[in-house]
Design a protein around this motif. Structure first.
Motif, short mmCIF file in Angstrom:
data_model
loop_
_atom_site.label_atom_id
_atom_site.label_comp_id
_atom_site.label_asym_id
_atom_site.label_seq_id
_atom_site.Cartn_x
_atom_site.Cartn_y
_atom_site.Cartn_z
N PHE A 92 0.92 -1.16 0.13
CA PHE A 92 0.34 0.33 -0.03
C PHE A 92 0.70 0.71 -0.02
O PHE A 92 0.61 2.45 0.32
N ARG A 94 2.90 4.64 -1.17
CA ARG A 94 3.16 5.24 -2.37
C ARG A 94 4.53 5.41 -3.75
O ARG A 94 4.90 4.74 -2.88
N ASN A 112 -2.44 3.40 -4.71
CA ASN A 112 -2.38 3.92 -3.92
C ASN A 112 -2.21 4.83 -3.81
O ASN A 112 -2.25 5.18 -2.18
N PHE A 183 -8.82 9.56 2.64
CA PHE A 183 -8.77 8.71 3.71
C PHE A 183 -10.29 8.41 3.95
O PHE A 183 -10.90 7.04 3.89
N THR A 224 -3.64 1.60 4.96
CA THR A 224 -3.06 2.74 4.38
C THR A 224 -2.28 3.37 5.41
O THR A 224 -1.28 3.89 5.00
#
Length: 264
Positions: A92, A94, A112, A183, A224
């Motif tokens: 997850f 980036r 991601n 999120f 995340t």
């Protein structure tokens, strides 16, 4: 003297027509209520979209805003699949890009990366569905849309503040507050699906959809936020911190009750 003549066919037909006429106002009321809910929902959708465009630009630079809305059809589909089935995703983290305004690849190039397109569309769709549900239950008023938007924004702001405060107190990496908005806003994808299940499939299937989408969102948030709060060390292994892990676990566990509350 005690004999009562049988009712003629024409009299029976007149009584049947009168009964149907008495039912028509109720049916017309139902249709009018649903039409008003749909019409108000469409107007709210358009006005909400214009409000986002007009007001968000006043507090966020256009370059930053373009970054979070830099999506395409492929990204949206892949992101929705990730939100609804995050369990098989291995990484997850980036992808970094030095030339980007945020230091990371734009969303359309990295699934991601957080975006604001999906959360904003899911949030407005959630409000419209709440209005349609009230119209279906014959209790719709235009104020329902405003109240739903206010409660949804309140939950969103509180969760964003919690994320921001948690990252600050736990000395996490510098993170844009728009990442936190993204999120937190992703949960409305699952809430929309739960709402659709409630409207069209009934309460029993609603609970199943809510349980699954809530669990998926909890897992997504766990992975995340962990990727952002616990970045890998030089060896590629995630850094260990008990306080940060507790924070992430608490945030993930919170997704189920919040989704239940917003889906009522």
């Amino acid at each position: 003297p005690g004999f009562t003549p049988p009712m003629s066919t024409s009299s029976a037909m007149r009584r049947h027509q009168t009964h149907e006429q008495r039912q028509e106002p109720h049916e017309g009321f139902d249709n009018a209520m649903l039409h008003m809910a749909a019409s108000s929902g469409a107007q709210f959708f358009d006005s909400g979209h214009r409000m986002l465009q007009d007001n968000v630009q006043q507090v966020v630079s256009m370059g930053l805003l373009r970054y979070y809305f830099s999506v395409d059809t492929s990204y949206v589909l892949n992101k929705l699949v990730l939100l609804l089935w995050p369990f098989s995703k291995k990484s997850f983290h980036r992808e970094k890009e030095a030339s980007s305004i945020c230091g990371y690849m734009v969303p359309r190039e990295d699934v991601n990366s957080p975006d604001l397109y999906i959360p904003s569309m899911a949030f407005v769709t959630y409000i419209v569905l709440c209005g349609l549900n009230q119209g279906w239950e014959h209790s719709f008023t235009p104020e329902v849309l405003g109240k739903t938007a206010s409660s949804g924004l309140t939950v969103l702001v509180l969760e964003v503040l919690m994320l921001k405060l948690g990252f600050y107190l736990l000395e996490g990496p510098a993170t844009s507050f728009l990442d936190f908005v993204s999120f937190s806003g992703y949960k409305y994808v699952g809430i929309v699906l739960s709402k659709l299940a409630y409207i069209f499939l009934g309460r029993s299937l609603y609970w199943l959809v809510w349980l699954y989408t809530g669990a998926a969102m909890s897992y997504f948030m766990l992975k995340t936020v962990s990727a952002g709060l616990l970045p890998p060390n030089a060896a590629g292994a995630p850094q260990r911190s008990q306080s940060k892990e507790y924070f992430v676990l608490g945030l993930a566990a919170m997704q189920l009750p919040v989704s239940w509350f917003m889906g009522l």
